[in-house]
Design a protein around this motif. Structure first.
Motif, mmCIF file in Angstrom:
data_model
loop_
_atom_site.group_PDB
_atom_site.id
_atom_site.type_symbol
_atom_site.label_atom_id
_atom_site.label_comp_id
_atom_site.label_asym_id
_atom_site.label_seq_id
_atom_site.Cartn_x
_atom_site.Cartn_y
_atom_site.Cartn_z
ATOM 1 N N GLU A 55 3.406 -2.694 -11.932
ATOM 2 C CA GLU A 55 3.946 -3.990 -11.575
ATOM 3 C C GLU A 55 4.398 -4.039 -10.120
ATOM 4 O O GLU A 55 4.877 -5.057 -9.664
ATOM 5 N N ALA A 56 4.303 -2.916 -9.411
ATOM 6 C CA ALA A 56 4.745 -2.881 -8.025
ATOM 7 C C ALA A 56 3.823 -3.714 -7.148
ATOM 8 O O ALA A 56 2.648 -3.857 -7.416
ATOM 9 N N ILE A 57 4.391 -4.279 -6.104
ATOM 10 C CA ILE A 57 3.627 -5.143 -5.204
ATOM 11 C C ILE A 57 3.434 -4.485 -3.841
ATOM 12 O O ILE A 57 2.371 -4.541 -3.254
ATOM 13 N N ASP A 58 4.464 -3.855 -3.304
ATOM 14 C CA ASP A 58 4.415 -3.313 -1.954
ATOM 15 C C ASP A 58 3.349 -2.225 -1.839
ATOM 16 O O ASP A 58 3.320 -1.272 -2.619
ATOM 17 N N GLY A 59 2.461 -2.387 -0.859
ATOM 18 C CA GLY A 59 1.384 -1.424 -0.665
ATOM 19 C C GLY A 59 1.812 -0.119 -0.049
ATOM 20 O O GLY A 59 1.065 0.860 -0.075
ATOM 21 N N GLU A 60 3.026 -0.076 0.543
ATOM 22 C CA GLU A 60 3.592 1.152 1.104
ATOM 23 C C GLU A 60 2.649 1.823 2.099
ATOM 24 O O GLU A 60 2.572 3.045 2.189
ATOM 25 N N GLY A 61 1.913 1.021 2.859
ATOM 26 C CA GLY A 61 1.074 1.559 3.914
ATOM 27 C C GLY A 61 -0.238 2.171 3.482
ATOM 28 O O GLY A 61 -0.979 2.695 4.326
ATOM 29 N N ARG A 62 -0.561 2.143 2.193
ATOM 30 C CA ARG A 62 -1.848 2.698 1.745
ATOM 31 C C ARG A 62 -2.992 1.918 2.394
ATOM 32 O O ARG A 62 -2.927 0.697 2.545
ATOM 33 N N CYS A 63 -4.047 2.632 2.734
ATOM 34 C CA CYS A 63 -5.169 1.995 3.445
ATOM 35 C C CYS A 63 -6.292 1.649 2.478
ATOM 36 O O CYS A 63 -6.769 2.507 1.725
ATOM 37 N N VAL A 64 -6.711 0.399 2.509
ATOM 38 C CA VAL A 64 -7.742 -0.116 1.609
ATOM 39 C C VAL A 64 -8.988 -0.456 2.415
ATOM 40 O O VAL A 64 -8.902 -1.175 3.425
ATOM 41 N N GLY A 92 1.701 -5.235 2.424
ATOM 42 C CA GLY A 92 2.117 -3.931 2.918
ATOM 43 C C GLY A 92 1.028 -2.880 2.946
ATOM 44 O O GLY A 92 1.330 -1.682 3.124
ATOM 45 N N TYR A 93 -0.221 -3.272 2.779
ATOM 46 C CA TYR A 93 -1.331 -2.323 2.842
ATOM 47 C C TYR A 93 -1.924 -2.303 4.245
ATOM 48 O O TYR A 93 -1.865 -3.299 4.978
ATOM 49 N N GLY A 94 -2.541 -1.179 4.605
ATOM 50 C CA GLY A 94 -3.404 -1.133 5.762
ATOM 51 C C GLY A 94 -4.816 -1.484 5.306
ATOM 52 O O GLY A 94 -5.177 -1.217 4.150
ATOM 53 N N THR A 95 -5.611 -2.097 6.153
ATOM 54 C CA THR A 95 -6.938 -2.544 5.730
ATOM 55 C C THR A 95 -8.005 -2.261 6.771
ATOM 56 O O THR A 95 -7.723 -2.182 7.975
ATOM 57 N N ALA A 96 -9.212 -2.125 6.267
ATOM 58 C CA ALA A 96 -10.425 -2.154 7.082
ATOM 59 C C ALA A 96 -11.434 -2.949 6.262
ATOM 60 O O ALA A 96 -11.477 -2.833 5.024
ATOM 61 N N TRP A 97 -12.244 -3.753 6.924
ATOM 62 C CA TRP A 97 -13.134 -4.671 6.215
ATOM 63 C C TRP A 97 -14.567 -4.455 6.678
ATOM 64 O O TRP A 97 -14.840 -4.446 7.879
ATOM 65 N N VAL A 98 -15.461 -4.280 5.714
ATOM 66 C CA VAL A 98 -16.896 -4.210 5.994
ATOM 67 C C VAL A 98 -17.594 -5.225 5.092
ATOM 68 O O VAL A 98 -17.053 -5.655 4.067
#
Length: 386
Positions: A257-266, A287-293
């Motif tokens: 149920e947690a929402i905060d991404g805590e810096g995890r990279c997606v 709160g996530y890090g991202t890269a998009w392709v």
């Protein structure tokens, strides 16, 4: 023969016209609410209570739109199911109170359930939705007064239905009979068509029975109907019988149920520009890090041989070239420690093959649903990898 072919083509085009007209009509109604609410939100000095009311209207309308597309995908047999083995008698018992509430106090709901164990492998939610749709149809046919009888039969044989040959193997048959007005012979052939309804305007969309039809066919079964005008109707849902339970993949507890991404990279894999931009912005706000392709091939290049820098892959299913399922299989082989979440609003591949062993997020999804799916899969991967 030529005349018959022209007639079939004419009937097909009429059905397509009815379907597209119904979709356009219902979505225009939904878009009217959304567009009007957005325009009002753009006004200066909107009172907080009014702003919340407009936001609630947009959210509720989006939910109704998602339900509408779900019903259409069910008829088209393109929805993504989550099949599991369950005992039908237990499910009937579990939803008995709900069916009583739906049909009303003047409708008596009777159950005829044998002591024998009747198991099927199907999507529990869609199974219950099908029964609800059949019960609502029966209630309306009786004008909210009469008797509905639900019968369960194990080891049944599926007969020839609508010109199709009989089914092979054992089936579980769930029949729902009413004491209503019955169905005219001319309407029996069209009763499962989307948006076809004999009800008065505003009393039905004509999508309930089409959902039952699509769910039954996609699950390897069918639905039959028998009716006598003035005496009632019987709908029988046939589903392939399962021999035993099949253990499913356990889902880890905690952090779901947690929402905060805590810096995890997606790593976001999405070919649609608008959806890709929205998904990355949404994840960053969470709160996530991202890269998009924009393709699975590009995703494999970015991940490299070790996936260094990424905690999880979030991919669309239907894309040009390599699709999301193939990408997930490649990663399971080459980078088994890399968790993957798939998202789809329509996929014939998933509808046919299912999503066993994969974490699937259905479009449209909310922010909390997206974050919960990502964290659930990350936790699952951590437990598996020790």
């Amino acid at each position: 023969m030529a005349a018959e072919e022209r007639l079939r083509q004419s009937q097909k085009m009429e059905a397509i016209g009815q379907l597209t007209g119904g979709v356009a009509h219902d979505f225009n109604n939904l878009l009217t609410v959304i567009r009007g609410s957005v325009d009002l939100l753009r006004r200066d000095n909107v009172a907080p209570e009014k702003r919340q009311r407009y936001l609630d209207a947009i959210g509720d309308t989006a939910d109704r739109a998602a339900k509408l597309t779900g019903q259409l995908l069910a008829f088209a047999r393109r929805q993504t199911l989550e099949p599991e083995v369950f005992e039908v008698g237990q499910r009937l018992d579990a939803i008995a109170d709900m069916l009583d509430s739906i049909t009303g106090s003047r409708v008596l709901v009777r159950f005829e359930v044998p002591d024998a164990i009747c198991r099927v492998r199907a999507d529990v939610s869609q199974f219950e939705t099908a029964l609800v749709n059949l019960a609502v149809n029966a209630r309306d046919a009786m004008e909210s007064e009469g008797t509905v009888t639900i019968r369960l039969c194990c080891d049944a044989r599926m007969p020839s239905i609508r010109g199709h040959g009989p089914g092979t193997g054992d089936f579980v048959a769930v029949s729902l009979s009413d004491t209503g007005i019955g169905i005219a012979p001319d309407d029996l052939e069209r009763i499962f068509e989307p948006f076809f309804t004999t009800k008065d305007v505003g009393k039905g969309t004509g999508l309930g029975l089409s959902q039952v039809f699509g769910f039954a066919k996609q699950s390897g079964g069918d639905v039959d109907v028998e009716s006598v005008v003035g005496k009632g109707s019987t709908f029988t849902l046939y589903l392939p019988q399962a021999e035993s339970t099949v253990p499913g993949e356990p889902r880890p507890t905690g952090q779901q149920e947690a929402i905060d991404g805590e810096g995890r990279c997606v790593l976001v894999v999405e070919d649609n520009i608008s959806v890709g931009q929205f998904a990355t912005q949404l994840l960053e706000d969470l709160g996530y890090g991202t890269a998009w392709v924009t393709s699975a091939e590009e995703a494999l290049d970015r991940l490299g041989s070790d996936g260094d820098g990424f905690d999880i892959v979030f991919s669309d299913v239907v894309m040009p070239g390599m699709g999301g399922i193939e990408l997930a299989k490649r990663l399971a082989r080459d980078l088994p420690a890399m968790p993957v979440v798939l998202a789809s609003g329509y996929s014939h591949v998933l509808a046919q093959e299912g999503a066993e062993g994969l974490e699937l997020l259905r479009k449209p999804y909310s922010a909390s649903q997206l974050s919960a799916a990502l964290q659930r899969r990350i936790a699952w991967a951590n437990e598996r990898n020790g």
